[in-house]
Motif scaffolding. Structure first.
Motif, PDB file in Angstrom:
ATOM      1  N   LEU A   1      -7.259  -9.090  -5.717  1.00 31.84           N
ATOM      2  CA  LEU A   1      -8.337  -8.864  -6.675  1.00 31.84           C
ATOM      3  C   LEU A   1      -8.649  -7.377  -6.807  1.00 31.84           C
ATOM      4  O   LEU A   1      -8.809  -6.861  -7.923  1.00 31.84           O
ATOM      5  N   ALA A   2      -8.713  -6.671  -5.681  1.00 32.39           N
ATOM      6  CA  ALA A   2      -8.979  -5.226  -5.724  1.00 32.39           C
ATOM      7  C   ALA A   2      -7.858  -4.491  -6.455  1.00 32.39           C
ATOM      8  O   ALA A   2      -8.123  -3.580  -7.250  1.00 32.39           O
ATOM      9  N   PHE A   3      -6.610  -4.881  -6.209  1.00 34.90           N
ATOM     10  CA  PHE A   3      -5.467  -4.256  -6.887  1.00 34.90           C
ATOM     11  C   PHE A   3      -5.584  -4.416  -8.399  1.00 34.90           C
ATOM     12  O   PHE A   3      -5.504  -3.438  -9.145  1.00 34.90           O
ATOM     13  N   TYR A   4      -5.770  -5.637  -8.850  1.00 36.93           N
ATOM     14  CA  TYR A   4      -5.821  -5.875 -10.289  1.00 36.93           C
ATOM     15  C   TYR A   4      -7.041  -5.221 -10.937  1.00 36.93           C
ATOM     16  O   TYR A   4      -6.937  -4.652 -12.023  1.00 36.93           O
ATOM     17  N   ARG A   5      -8.173  -5.277 -10.304  1.00 31.74           N
ATOM     18  CA  ARG A   5      -9.362  -4.634 -10.870  1.00 31.74           C
ATOM     19  C   ARG A   5      -9.175  -3.120 -10.942  1.00 31.74           C
ATOM     20  O   ARG A   5      -9.594  -2.489 -11.909  1.00 31.74           O
ATOM     21  N   ALA A   6      -8.515  -2.541  -9.940  1.00 32.72           N
ATOM     22  CA  ALA A   6      -8.232  -1.104  -9.964  1.00 32.72           C
ATOM     23  C   ALA A   6      -7.261  -0.733 -11.084  1.00 32.72           C
ATOM     24  O   ALA A   6      -7.222   0.422 -11.516  1.00 32.72           O
TER      25      ALA A   6
ATOM     26  N   LEU B   1      -8.717 -11.052  -1.536  1.00 31.88           N
ATOM     27  CA  LEU B   1      -9.490  -9.866  -1.887  1.00 31.88           C
ATOM     28  C   LEU B   1      -8.619  -8.645  -2.151  1.00 31.88           C
ATOM     29  O   LEU B   1      -8.957  -7.815  -3.004  1.00 31.88           O
ATOM     30  N   HIS B   2      -7.501  -8.530  -1.444  1.00 24.69           N
ATOM     31  CA  HIS B   2      -6.593  -7.392  -1.677  1.00 24.69           C
ATOM     32  C   HIS B   2      -6.008  -7.451  -3.086  1.00 24.69           C
ATOM     33  O   HIS B   2      -5.944  -6.434  -3.781  1.00 24.69           O
TER      34      HIS B   2
ATOM     35  N   THR C   1     -10.242  -7.419 -15.736  1.00 26.68           N
ATOM     36  CA  THR C   1     -11.588  -7.941 -15.540  1.00 26.68           C
ATOM     37  C   THR C   1     -11.538  -9.467 -15.535  1.00 26.68           C
ATOM     38  O   THR C   1     -10.640 -10.069 -16.128  1.00 26.68           O
ATOM     39  N   ASP C   2     -12.499 -10.078 -14.876  1.00 26.81           N
ATOM     40  CA  ASP C   2     -12.581 -11.534 -14.809  1.00 26.81           C
ATOM     41  C   ASP C   2     -12.942 -12.094 -16.182  1.00 26.81           C
ATOM     42  O   ASP C   2     -13.876 -11.598 -16.811  1.00 26.81           O
TER      43      ASP C   2
ATOM     44  N   ARG D   1       0.815  -1.219   0.000  1.00 26.58           N
ATOM     45  CA  ARG D   1       0.000   0.000   0.000  1.00 26.58           C
ATOM     46  C   ARG D   1       0.852   1.274   0.000  1.00 26.58           C
ATOM     47  O   ARG D   1       0.423   2.309   0.481  1.00 26.58           O
TER      48      ARG D   1
END
Length: 165
Positions: A131-136, A128-129, A140-141, A98
């Motif tokens: 997944l949030a990083f990559y989506r940000a 979840l951390h 996309t899945d 972070r």
């Protein structure tokens, strides 16, 4: 301040330690210490890391401040998917997460493959951390797998993809 640079053989002991610490911090609660030890021994041995350094059509980077390596990333062109880069690893020591190090590593890897049209990454669904990083960062899945990393891992993963062009 950490700078992203290409990894070398002299970095591998620190990278291995970084991977072990990061994997235990991230995955022990999902898989248990024994499974993490098994995977780390297989996937993050010095020999396995050396093979990544020598791989063609690949990039292995570290975030280094001259005293310590805080993060690492490894990506390579896919052998199976046309014009696709696979982001195999992107890890930052827990105490440095972070702070933009993962972003800087990713930004470097994203530009290393001028012929790639997309980048893929496999992510543990409970992470979840990550997944949030990559989506940000625009992923996309697109699919899922029952065996992340290799066909014998037994680790489920979501497959995420980002267009690069």
């Amino acid at each position: 301040m950490f700078f992203v640079r290409t990894a070398s053989e002299r970095d591998l002991v620190q990278v291995r330690a970084l991977l072990a610490e990061t994997w235990h911090a991230t995955y022990d609660s999902f898989y248990g210490v024994d499974k993490v030890n098994e995977l780390t021994a297989r996937w993050h041995s010095i020999d396995a890391l050396k093979a990544r350094l020598q791989r063609k059509n690949a990039e292995f980077v570290v975030a280094d401040n001259g005293r310590e390596i805080a993060g690492m990333g490894f990506a390579a062109m896919s052998d199976r998917l046309e014009k696709t880069t696979i982001l195999h690893q992107l890890y930052v020591l827990p105490k440095y997460q972070r702070q933009g190090i993962g972003r800087d590593l990713f930004a470097e890897l994203e530009t290393c493959f001028p012929d790639a049209e997309r980048m893929r990454v496999e992510v543990e669904p409970q992470n979840l951390h990550a997944l949030a990083f990559y989506r940000a960062h625009g992923f996309t899945d697109v699919a899922s797998t029952a065996s992340c990393g290799d066909e014998h891992s037994g680790i489920p993963a979501l497959i995420l993809e980002k267009r690069l062009v």
